[in-house]
Design a protein around this motif. Structure first.
Motif, PDB file in Angstrom:
ATOM      1  N   SER A  62      46.162  36.899  49.802  1.00 45.37           N
ATOM      2  CA  SER A  62      45.691  38.283  49.880  1.00 45.37           C
ATOM      3  C   SER A  62      46.286  39.003  51.093  1.00 45.37           C
ATOM      4  N   ASN A  91      49.816  39.946  49.964  1.00 43.89           N
ATOM      5  CA  ASN A  91      49.726  41.047  49.001  1.00 43.89           C
ATOM      6  C   ASN A  91      49.401  42.370  49.697  1.00 43.89           C
ATOM      7  N   GLU A  92      48.492  42.321  50.654  1.00 43.44           N
ATOM      8  CA  GLU A  92      48.096  43.527  51.382  1.00 43.44           C
ATOM      9  C   GLU A  92      49.262  44.085  52.200  1.00 43.44           C
TER      10      GLU A  92
END
Length: 187
Positions: free
Chosen positions: A165, A168-169
C-alpha cells in the motif's frame, strides 16, 4: 489534340500504378512511436526478469562454485536503470531530430515536442517514485512508467500488505496511476 493524348496516357498510368498519398509526417510519427514502444517493451522484459542477468563486476569475490559473492540484485537494478536510460535517450534523440528537421511541418514538430515533454514528465516521476520508495526502507528500486501503467521492482522477499500500500500510494501521488494499473515485483 496532343494534350488530350498526353492526359489519357497519364490517366492510364495512374490507373495502373495509383499514387499513395502518405506524407512525411505520418511516417516520422510512426517511426518515433515504434522506437518508443520498442524501448518500453525492452524495459518491461528486463523488469520481468526475463532478460539475462548482468555479468558479475570484475574483481568480485568468487566462491568455490564459481558464483560471485557480490549480490546479483545490485547488478540487476543498475543494469535495468542503465538500459532504461539508454532507451529513453534514443527516443529523445529521434524526437529531437524531428523537432530540428527543416522538412517536418509544424504539426509534426509540435507533436514531437509534446512527446518529449511527456517523456520528461515520466522520467521525473520515475525518479521521484524511486527516491520515495528508497526512503521507506527498501534497498533497491526501479520504476518504469508506460502510459497509464507503472511497474515497480524492489529488492527483497515477500512484501507485506502495508509495504504494497505504501508503494501504491507513492506511485498514485506522483503519477495519478491507480493501484489496479501498478505492478509491483520483488527481485
Amino acid at each position: 489534340m496532343e494534350n488530350q493524348l498526353e492526359l489519357r496516357e497519364e490517366e492510364k498510368r495512374e490507373k495502373k500504378w495509383p499514387k499513395l498519398k502518405i506524407g512525411r509526417r505520418p511516417i516520422i510519427i510512426t517511426c518515433a512511436i515504434l522506437l518508443i514502444a520498442t524501448a518500453v517493451v525492452l524495459n518491461i522484459v528486463l523488469l520481468a526478469g526475463k532478460g539475462k542477468e548482468p555479468a558479475a563486476p570484475s574483481g568480485g569475490d568468487v566462491n568455490e562454485g564459481g558464483s560471485t559473492l557480490v549480490d546479483s540484485t545490485d547488478g540487476y537494478f543498475s543494469a535495468t536503470q542503465v538500459s532504461r536510460q539508454r532507451a529513453r535517450d534514443e527516443a529523445l534523440e529521434v524526437l529531437q531530430s524531428v523537432v530540428d528537421s527543416e522538412s517536418a511541418d509544424e504539426a509534426t514538430k509540435t507533436e514531437a515536442l509534446m512527446e518529449i515533454a511527456d517523456l520528461a514528465k515520466a522520467m521525473e516521476a520515475e525518479a521521484n517514485i524511486e527516491t520515495l520508495i528508497l526512503a521507506k526502507g527498501f534497498d533497491q528500486c526501479v520504476a518504469v512508467i508506460n502510459g497509464e501503467t507503472c511497474s515497480v521492482v524492489v529488492s527483497g522477499g515477500e512484501l507485506q500488505p502495508n509495504q504494497i500500500s505504501q508503494i501504491n500510494e507513492i506511485v498514485y501521488e506522483q503519477t495519478g496511476i491507480k493501484p489496479a494499473n501498478i505492478r509491483i515485483v520483488t527481485k
